[in-house]
Design an enzyme around this catalytic site. Structure first.
Site, PDB file in Angstrom:
ATOM      1  N   ASP A  40       0.921  -1.107  -0.129  1.00  0.00           N
ATOM      2  CA  ASP A  40      -0.051   0.005   0.221  1.00  0.00           C
ATOM      3  C   ASP A  40       0.737   1.093  -0.105  1.00  0.00           C
ATOM      4  O   ASP A  40       0.377   2.121  -0.088  1.00  0.00           O
ATOM      5  CB  ASP A  40      -1.023  -0.336   1.233  1.00  0.00           C
ATOM      6  N   SER A  41       2.492   0.855   0.141  1.00  0.00           N
ATOM      7  CA  SER A  41       3.126   1.836  -0.089  1.00  0.00           C
ATOM      8  C   SER A  41       2.727   2.551  -1.990  1.00  0.00           C
ATOM      9  O   SER A  41       3.606   3.862  -1.825  1.00  0.00           O
ATOM     10  CB  SER A  41       4.410   1.252  -0.056  1.00  0.00           C
TER      11      SER A  41
ATOM     12  N   ASP B 204      -1.603  -6.080  -0.735  1.00  0.00           N
ATOM     13  CA  ASP B 204      -0.754  -5.315   0.377  1.00  0.00           C
ATOM     14  C   ASP B 204      -2.476  -5.128   1.323  1.00  0.00           C
ATOM     15  O   ASP B 204      -3.145  -4.131   0.338  1.00  0.00           O
ATOM     16  CB  ASP B 204      -0.355  -4.310   0.327  1.00  0.00           C
TER      17      ASP B 204
ATOM     18  N   GLU C 200      -1.850  -5.535   8.388  1.00  0.00           N
ATOM     19  CA  GLU C 200      -0.322  -4.817   9.847  1.00  0.00           C
ATOM     20  C   GLU C 200      -1.227  -4.729  11.109  1.00  0.00           C
ATOM     21  O   GLU C 200      -2.353  -5.124  10.475  1.00  0.00           O
ATOM     22  CB  GLU C 200      -0.024  -2.870   9.395  1.00  0.00           C
TER      23      GLU C 200
ATOM     24  N   GLU D 295       9.568  -4.663  10.532  1.00  0.00           N
ATOM     25  CA  GLU D 295       9.611  -2.928   9.690  1.00  0.00           C
ATOM     26  C   GLU D 295      10.140  -2.373  10.878  1.00  0.00           C
ATOM     27  O   GLU D 295       9.679  -2.086  12.152  1.00  0.00           O
ATOM     28  CB  GLU D 295       9.083  -2.590   8.856  1.00  0.00           C
TER      29      GLU D 295
END
Ligand code: KIV
Length: 304
Positions: free
Chosen positions: A59-60, A98, A130, A197
């Site tokens: 989703d970056s 994602d 996430e 991360e």
């Protein structure tokens, strides 16, 4: 005899795909796993040709492709379109979609419905989401529907505001223990792999050794079983401030800017297109065309 399957059937892998089970074997062999993000068909194809094992449609994309300041605005429709583009390019690597913010937080049912859309409509092999805690039941529900799930803890950009910004996580003993507990819980919930991360190396190392599923690090040191970087960061395409953990392997942005500047100058100076870039037509057709249009021109001149 019961015809009900004991376990839900997983999405059928395409021929030539990295088998999901290979990832745990790579961890056992201590063979580093390569993951990279991609957002379109050429990106998926190039990642495949470069030998990536996993391609993440992150989703970056909200930031790298769509110009937003964070990953939060990414929508299901955008992520489905980008994931479909990547799966049409990447054959061997597993393509992981994602799950964007808002697509899995509300309920297990909605998380499963959206994960299924990634597999059915975009051809994803797996999804990533996430968080831990309340998200553990989402992981269990999606895995129970037959879709592999990758977890993501540490700096989770979708909840960066709650974390106090884009900062390394697990830097106190208490927070590091919390990360280790989350990692164990995600493995128990059925994740096949876990992104760590922005986590200190000793914490990433400890989590990696404790888990039997592979960890994929981004800013989490070589202690992890694999690494992931964002396409635009690797290639020098992202203009924003790079995180400490980014390594640029090329300056593709500069190459593109130079090429476009040269093209613009060629058009303005009439150096492009040249003869070789144009199409000819048979001489007799050209003669007929000119005769037909000159008659028309004469009629137009008479009327004028
Ligand atoms: O969205 C993304 O690209 C990611 C990676 C940074 C792991 O989540």
């Amino acid at each position: 005899m019961s015809i009900r399957p004991q376990k839900p059937a997983p999405a059928t892998p395409a021929p030539g795909k990295v088998p999901l089970t290979e990832l745990a074997e790579m961890k056992a062999r201590r063979q580093p796993i390569v993951m990279v993000t991609a957002y379109d068909t050429p990106g998926g194809r190039l990642a495949d040709e470069a030998g990536a094992d996993l391609v993440l449609v992150g989703d970056s994309a909200a930031m790298t492709m769509l110009g937003h300041d964070s990953t939060v605005p990414a929508t299901m429709d955008e992520m489905l379109m980008l994931t479909g583009a990547v799966t049409r390019g990447a054959r061997r690597p597993l393509v992981i979609a994602d799950m964007p913010f808002g697509s899995f937080q509300v309920s297990d049912e909605e998380a499963v419905r959206n994960a299924i859309r990634f597999v059915k409509e975009a051809g994803a092999d797996a999804v990533k989401l996430e968080g831990a805690g309340a998200m553990l039941s989402r992981v269990r529900a999606i895995v129970a529907s037959g879709i592999p799930v990758m977890g993501h803890i540490g700096l989770t950009p979708q909840s960066a505001t709650m974390l106090g910004g884009y900062k390394a996580q697990g830097r106190s003993a208490e927070k590091a223990v919390g990360l280790l507990d989350d990692a164990r819980a995600l493995e128990a919930a059925g994740c096949f792999s876990l992104v760590l991360e922005a986590v200190p190396a000793p914490v990433a190392g400890r989590i990696t050794r404790e888990l039997s599923i592979p960890t994929i690090g981004i800013g989490a040191s070589a202690e992890c079983d694999g690494q992931v970087l964002v396409w635009h960061d690797i290639l020098g395409l992202y203009e924003g401030r790079a995180a400490r953990f980014v390594k640029r392997y090329a300056e593709v942005g500069e190459t593109i800017r130079t090429a476009l500047t040269e093209y613009a100058a060629d058009v303005r100076e009439r150096r492009f297109p040249e003869e070789q870039h144009t199409y000819a037509m048979p001489a007799e057709e050209l003669a007929l065309f000119e005769a037909a249009t000159s008659e028309r021109r004469e009629h137009a001149d008479d009327r004028g």
